[in-house]
Design a protein around this motif. Structure first.
Motif, short mmCIF file in Angstrom:
data_model
loop_
_atom_site.label_atom_id
_atom_site.label_comp_id
_atom_site.label_asym_id
_atom_site.label_seq_id
_atom_site.Cartn_x
_atom_site.Cartn_y
_atom_site.Cartn_z
N VAL A 270 21.94 -8.52 -19.52
CA VAL A 270 23.07 -7.61 -19.72
C VAL A 270 24.28 -8.24 -19.04
O VAL A 270 24.22 -8.63 -17.87
N GLY A 271 25.39 -8.36 -19.76
CA GLY A 271 26.58 -8.98 -19.21
C GLY A 271 26.50 -10.49 -19.30
O GLY A 271 25.58 -11.06 -19.87
N ASP A 272 27.51 -11.15 -18.72
CA ASP A 272 27.50 -12.61 -18.73
C ASP A 272 28.26 -13.11 -17.50
O ASP A 272 28.86 -12.34 -16.76
N GLY A 273 28.20 -14.41 -17.30
CA GLY A 273 28.92 -15.01 -16.18
C GLY A 273 28.45 -14.48 -14.84
O GLY A 273 27.26 -14.31 -14.58
N TRP A 274 29.41 -14.19 -13.97
CA TRP A 274 29.11 -13.78 -12.61
C TRP A 274 28.42 -12.42 -12.53
O TRP A 274 27.69 -12.16 -11.58
N ASP A 275 28.69 -11.53 -13.49
CA ASP A 275 28.07 -10.20 -13.41
C ASP A 275 26.88 -10.06 -14.37
O ASP A 275 26.57 -8.98 -14.85
N THR A 276 26.19 -11.17 -14.60
CA THR A 276 24.96 -11.14 -15.39
C THR A 276 23.88 -10.34 -14.66
O THR A 276 23.69 -10.49 -13.45
#
Length: 348
Positions: A270-276
């Motif tokens: 769920v989400g991507d990058g730093w807030d994966t």
């Protein structure tokens, strides 16, 4: 693998979500910064992503300040400094030696078959080398060297980061550029920045440093203290179980009786990058039976604080760089994010 062991795996997954792996190491020392030709952040990132990794061997120092207790099978997750040895032969061949207080865990792949051997209890788990459903039993993470970990971190974070080159350093006797990734303002993360020391000649990452919000000291660091490039002894990448070893097949969930356990179920992101956030489910045996906790091992299911919401109830475990929620019905959510981001992911 039972619920309690999967709490430990959840902690590791939180670190994987944080930086693309699960471990970290000590600074490179006080050597004078080498003089290197200028390079743009874009060119440095591009060269790392396209670098050809050849055979190598090295010693990796692991030092962290996460505040975790000792986790069975993963002493490197506990606070303090430890050392592992890594060998890479190319073509999927590799070996990792992970010392523990009572022996050593050895991970070996010949490119076709992957082994995880524990010298303490004399067990070996065998699985196909291409099976990435999870780390082999007894391994603290899927990838134990800073080259792989840092490359994964760059690939995961580059699109949601401000990227800069912050001078040079010497790591394991090698001249290196210091690549810095900082989360963009829209990212919801516990991390302040990730620093990667990149070998100026080979463009392979040598060291990964993770800094949390509100702290000037690294929460996690993983890096080579020694590294040698070149062909390795082929015998390093073969494994024959010693006499008296109990051999388990990864496909049967590692059960000595060979009976099939209930499958883990798919993990989702769920989400991507730093807030994966990684959301998965702890496997259970047929009939819901949970594996017994090893004698003397801490009850990991009691870690953290009780939490509840529309998604259900469970326990939240927080470190400097990651948060994990283990629900009462066996779900696990982990990421380098505040607790609210995990509860939102569980509710989806």
């Amino acid at each position: 693998m039972g619920r309690r062991k999967w709490v430990g795996a959840g902690l590791g997954a939180g670190l994987v979500a944080a930086v693309g792996v699960g471990l970290v190491v000590a600074p490179a020392g006080a050597a004078a910064a080498p003089v290197l030709p200028p390079i743009s952040p874009e060119d440095l990132v591009s060269s790392v992503m396209t670098a050809q990794r050849g055979p190598l061997a090295g010693e990796v120092e692991v030092d962290n300040a996460l505040g975790l207790p000792a986790v069975p099978g993963a002493p490197q997750l506990a606070n303090g400094t430890s050392t592992i040895r890594v060998w890479s032969g190319g073509e999927g061949r590799g070996r990792v030696a992970i010392p523990s207080p009572d022996g050593e865990r050895t991970l070996v792949s010949d490119g076709t078959t992957r082994w995880a051997y524990d010298s303490q209890d004399r067990t070996a788990t065998r699985s196909p080398a291409g099976d990435h459903q999870g780390p082999p039993e007894g391994a603290p993470g899927q990838d134990q060297d800073p080259t792989t970990a840092a490359t994964q971190a760059i690939a995961t974070l580059r699109q949601t980061s401000t990227v800069a080159v912050d001078g040079t350093a010497e790591v394991a006797g090698r001249a290196a550029y210091q690549l810095v990734l900082t989360p963009q303002p829209t990212e919801r993360t516990l991390l302040r920045e990730v620093r990667v020391a990149v070998d100026a000649e080979t463009r392979l990452p040598l060291q990964l440093t993770v800094l949390a919000q509100g702290s000037a000291e690294p929460a996690l660091q993983v890096g080579f203290s020694e590294i040698t490039y070149g062909p390795q002894d082929p015998s390093l990448f073969t494994f024959t179980p010693p006499p008296g070893t109990t051999v388990r097949d990864g496909q049967d969930g590692g059960r000595p009786d060979g009976q099939q356990g209930r499958p883990e179920g798919e993990r989702r992101t769920v989400g991507d990058g730093w807030d994966t956030v990684i959301v998965g489910r702890a496997p259970a045996r047929e009939g819901g039976e949970q594996q017994q906790r090893p004698e003397g091992a801490p009850d990991l299911s009691a870690l953290g604080t009780p939490v509840s919401g529309p998604w259900g109830s469970g326990r939240a475990i927080t470190t400097a760089v990651a948060t994990v929620i283990v629900t009462d019905d066996g779900r696990i959510a982990a990421g380098a994010v505040p607790q609210q981001v995990l509860t939102e992911a569980l509710a989806q």
